[in-house]
Write a protein that holds these residues in place. Structure first.
Motif, PDB file in Angstrom:
ATOM      1  N   UNK A  28       0.826  -1.210   0.000  1.00  0.00           N
ATOM      2  CA  UNK A  28       0.000   0.000   0.000  1.00  0.00           C
ATOM      3  C   UNK A  28       0.857   1.255   0.000  1.00  0.00           C
ATOM      4  N   UNK A  29       1.952   1.214   0.751  1.00  0.00           N
ATOM      5  CA  UNK A  29       2.864   2.362   0.781  1.00  0.00           C
ATOM      6  C   UNK A  29       3.448   2.619  -0.609  1.00  0.00           C
ATOM      7  N   UNK A  30       3.858   1.565  -1.298  1.00  0.00           N
ATOM      8  CA  UNK A  30       4.456   1.721  -2.624  1.00  0.00           C
ATOM      9  C   UNK A  30       3.430   2.215  -3.639  1.00  0.00           C
ATOM     10  N   UNK A  31       2.175   1.816  -3.478  1.00  0.00           N
ATOM     11  CA  UNK A  31       1.136   2.276  -4.408  1.00  0.00           C
ATOM     12  C   UNK A  31       0.955   3.783  -4.337  1.00  0.00           C
ATOM     13  N   UNK A  32       1.240   4.361  -3.166  1.00  0.00           N
ATOM     14  CA  UNK A  32       1.072   5.805  -2.989  1.00  0.00           C
ATOM     15  C   UNK A  32       2.380   6.547  -3.179  1.00  0.00           C
ATOM     16  N   UNK A  33       3.460   6.024  -2.627  1.00  0.00           N
ATOM     17  CA  UNK A  33       4.717   6.770  -2.549  1.00  0.00           C
ATOM     18  C   UNK A  33       5.847   6.163  -3.379  1.00  0.00           C
ATOM     19  N   UNK A  34       5.595   5.087  -4.083  1.00  0.00           N
ATOM     20  CA  UNK A  34       6.662   4.438  -4.833  1.00  0.00           C
ATOM     21  C   UNK A  34       7.052   5.198  -6.080  1.00  0.00           C
ATOM     22  N   UNK A  35       8.258   4.937  -6.539  1.00  0.00           N
ATOM     23  CA  UNK A  35       8.777   5.540  -7.766  1.00  0.00           C
ATOM     24  C   UNK A  35       9.071   4.435  -8.780  1.00  0.00           C
ATOM     25  N   UNK A  36       9.298   4.833 -10.016  1.00  0.00           N
ATOM     26  CA  UNK A  36       9.634   3.870 -11.068  1.00  0.00           C
ATOM     27  C   UNK A  36      11.144   3.682 -11.122  1.00  0.00           C
ATOM     28  N   UNK A  37      11.697   3.244 -10.003  1.00  0.00           N
ATOM     29  CA  UNK A  37      13.120   2.965  -9.917  1.00  0.00           C
ATOM     30  C   UNK A  37      13.303   1.520  -9.484  1.00  0.00           C
ATOM     31  N   UNK A  38      14.490   0.955  -9.771  1.00  0.00           N
ATOM     32  CA  UNK A  38      14.702  -0.450  -9.479  1.00  0.00           C
ATOM     33  C   UNK A  38      14.623  -0.746  -7.991  1.00  0.00           C
ATOM     34  N   UNK A  39      15.042   0.210  -7.146  1.00  0.00           N
ATOM     35  CA  UNK A  39      14.948  -0.028  -5.713  1.00  0.00           C
ATOM     36  C   UNK A  39      13.497  -0.261  -5.303  1.00  0.00           C
ATOM     37  N   UNK A  86      22.062  -1.805  -4.054  1.00  0.00           N
ATOM     38  CA  UNK A  86      20.738  -1.440  -3.555  1.00  0.00           C
ATOM     39  C   UNK A  86      20.627  -1.688  -2.059  1.00  0.00           C
ATOM     40  N   UNK A  87      21.305  -2.719  -1.562  1.00  0.00           N
ATOM     41  CA  UNK A  87      21.310  -2.958  -0.129  1.00  0.00           C
ATOM     42  C   UNK A  87      22.009  -1.811   0.607  1.00  0.00           C
ATOM     43  N   UNK A  88      23.053  -1.299   0.010  1.00  0.00           N
ATOM     44  CA  UNK A  88      23.741  -0.156   0.592  1.00  0.00           C
ATOM     45  C   UNK A  88      22.818   1.058   0.649  1.00  0.00           C
ATOM     46  N   UNK A  89      22.007   1.266  -0.385  1.00  0.00           N
ATOM     47  CA  UNK A  89      21.072   2.392  -0.401  1.00  0.00           C
ATOM     48  C   UNK A  89      19.954   2.180   0.613  1.00  0.00           C
ATOM     49  N   UNK A  90      19.472   0.937   0.743  1.00  0.00           N
ATOM     50  CA  UNK A  90      18.418   0.643   1.710  1.00  0.00           C
ATOM     51  C   UNK A  90      18.884   0.968   3.123  1.00  0.00           C
ATOM     52  N   UNK A  91      20.125   0.606   3.431  1.00  0.00           N
ATOM     53  CA  UNK A  91      20.665   0.834   4.775  1.00  0.00           C
ATOM     54  C   UNK A  91      21.141   2.272   4.976  1.00  0.00           C
ATOM     55  N   UNK A  92      21.270   3.036   3.899  1.00  0.00           N
ATOM     56  CA  UNK A  92      21.793   4.393   3.996  1.00  0.00           C
ATOM     57  C   UNK A  92      20.771   5.449   3.655  1.00  0.00           C
ATOM     58  N   UNK A  93      20.807   5.933   2.412  1.00  0.00           N
ATOM     59  CA  UNK A  93      19.987   7.079   2.010  1.00  0.00           C
ATOM     60  C   UNK A  93      18.497   6.786   2.116  1.00  0.00           C
ATOM     61  N   UNK A  94      18.074   5.602   1.688  1.00  0.00           N
ATOM     62  CA  UNK A  94      16.648   5.263   1.742  1.00  0.00           C
ATOM     63  C   UNK A  94      16.158   5.203   3.183  1.00  0.00           C
ATOM     64  N   UNK A  95      16.959   4.671   4.069  1.00  0.00           N
ATOM     65  CA  UNK A  95      16.593   4.591   5.482  1.00  0.00           C
ATOM     66  C   UNK A  95      16.387   5.984   6.072  1.00  0.00           C
ATOM     67  N   UNK A  96      17.310   6.903   5.747  1.00  0.00           N
ATOM     68  CA  UNK A  96      17.201   8.267   6.267  1.00  0.00           C
ATOM     69  C   UNK A  96      15.976   8.980   5.716  1.00  0.00           C
TER      70      UNK A  96
END
Length: 343
Positions: A28-39, A86-96
């Motif tokens: 549900x979160x992705x349906x509202x806030x998701x982007x068309x990116x591989x992450x 992508x795991x690095x982004x999940x634990x870093x920028x995406x997490x913040x």
């Protein structure tokens, strides 16, 4: 034996129910806030396949190869190296950027936990990969320093900061990576319209002065100058109006020149750090709030309230922007439906 086994079965059932809940919440979160990116495609794969595996009685753990094949269609090469960035982004920028918003989204859905991603390291050996799965993490206890936040009135919709937005090239000169402008940059942003309006006003007075010196009848050139003068006055009044609205209302819809052509629903906001309870000076930021429409499930973005709700920022459903309209309280991050339901 059956009595001893029952708690284990109940525990497994509860664990599966929790996994279903976090997978549905993430979807549900992705349906509202998701982007068309591989992450975000990776996150969608984890949510959808977790629900699918649970329905089939399978353990919802996924290796790098399965994730990459689903997201990119590739079947050759090192899937571990592909996923690691992508795991690095999940634990870093995406997490913040997103963890706090996901927590609020889960809380608004009535959950006491929120979805996140975990990595189960393998025991090593050739061909063994770590497994990725969704996990339910407990919600952080809300910190409320302002007494008004202890009570949230009944609402129809809840907003959270949306995913990273793209600013125009000149706006990037004033705002940092967190889209915040403080110090002298804030004053350029705020006082810039005043300087422009003053300059335009002086230019208009000068044009009128030149026309007053002319002793000849009105010519085509004079008419063109008067048209230019009218346009300059209109533009100056627009700048002044935006400035006064920002100062009075603390938030306005961002100008189209401040964002890229693909963006919408972005606002310019004046706020104090730490929830407005500190003595720190106000700073400016570009922010995008979004929510899920409780009527049709589409994305709700902020927009101007005109013509029906003048001088207000409202939430408009992207599928029914004239009918599914909601108020926006930037302190409580909630809203009520502004259209009466006709039964």
């Amino acid at each position: 034996m059956a009595t001893d086994q029952a708690p284990d079965n109940n525990e497994c059932a509860n664990h599966d129910d929790q996994r279903r809940a976090v997978a549905s919440c993430l979807l549900n979160y992705l349906n509202v806030h998701g982007k068309s990116k591989q992450l975000f495609s990776i996150l969608r794969f984890l949510a959808e396949e977790t629900l699918s595996n649970l329905e089939e009685g399978k353990t919802p753990h996924f290796n790098y190869f399965a994730i990459r094949t689903s997201v990119t269609g590739e079947t050759q090469g090192d899937a571990s190296a592909w996923f690691s960035r992508y795991w690095k982004e999940i634990c870093g920028d995406f997490k913040l950027r997103c963890e706090e918003g996901i927590q609020k989204f889960a809380a608004d859905q009535g959950l006491s936990f929120y979805p996140w991603i975990q990595k189960l390291e393998s025991d090593g050996g050739a061909g063994n990969q770590a497994l990725i799965s969704l996990v339910a993490l407990p919600l952080s206890a809300p910190v409320t320093t302002d007494s008004i936040k202890h009570f949230v009135p009944k609402h129809d919709i809840a907003y959270i900061p949306a995913e990273k937005l793209e600013l125009s090239w000149w706006a990037k000169l004033l705002f940092d990576q967190n889209r915040i402008a403080g110090g002298w940059r804030k004053w350029i942003l705020i006082l810039g319209p005043i300087v422009w309006a003053t300059t335009i006003g002086l230019g208009g007075v000068f044009l009128l002065y030149l026309l007053g010196l002319s002793a000849t009848p009105v010519t085509t050139r004079d008419v063109v100058l008067l048209i230019y003068l009218g346009l300059l006055v209109w533009y100056a009044s627009r700048l002044i109006r935006r400035f006064t609205h920002l100062v009075d209302d603390r938030m306005i819809v961002a100008s189209e020149t401040m964002i890229t052509s693909k963006e919408s629903g972005v606002c310019l906001e004046l706020f104090r750090p730490n929830g407005g309870v500190s003595d720190a000076p106000k700073i400016a930021r570009m922010i995008k709030y979004a929510a899920q429409c409780p009527i049709c499930g589409a994305q709700v973005l902020l927009d101007r309230g005109e013509p029906d709700f003048p001088r207000r920022i409202v939430g408009r459903c992207q599928e029914s922007p004239r009918e599914h309209v909601f108020s926006f309280d930037r302190t409580l991050m909630t809203g009520r439906w502004l259209r009466r339901l006709e039964l």
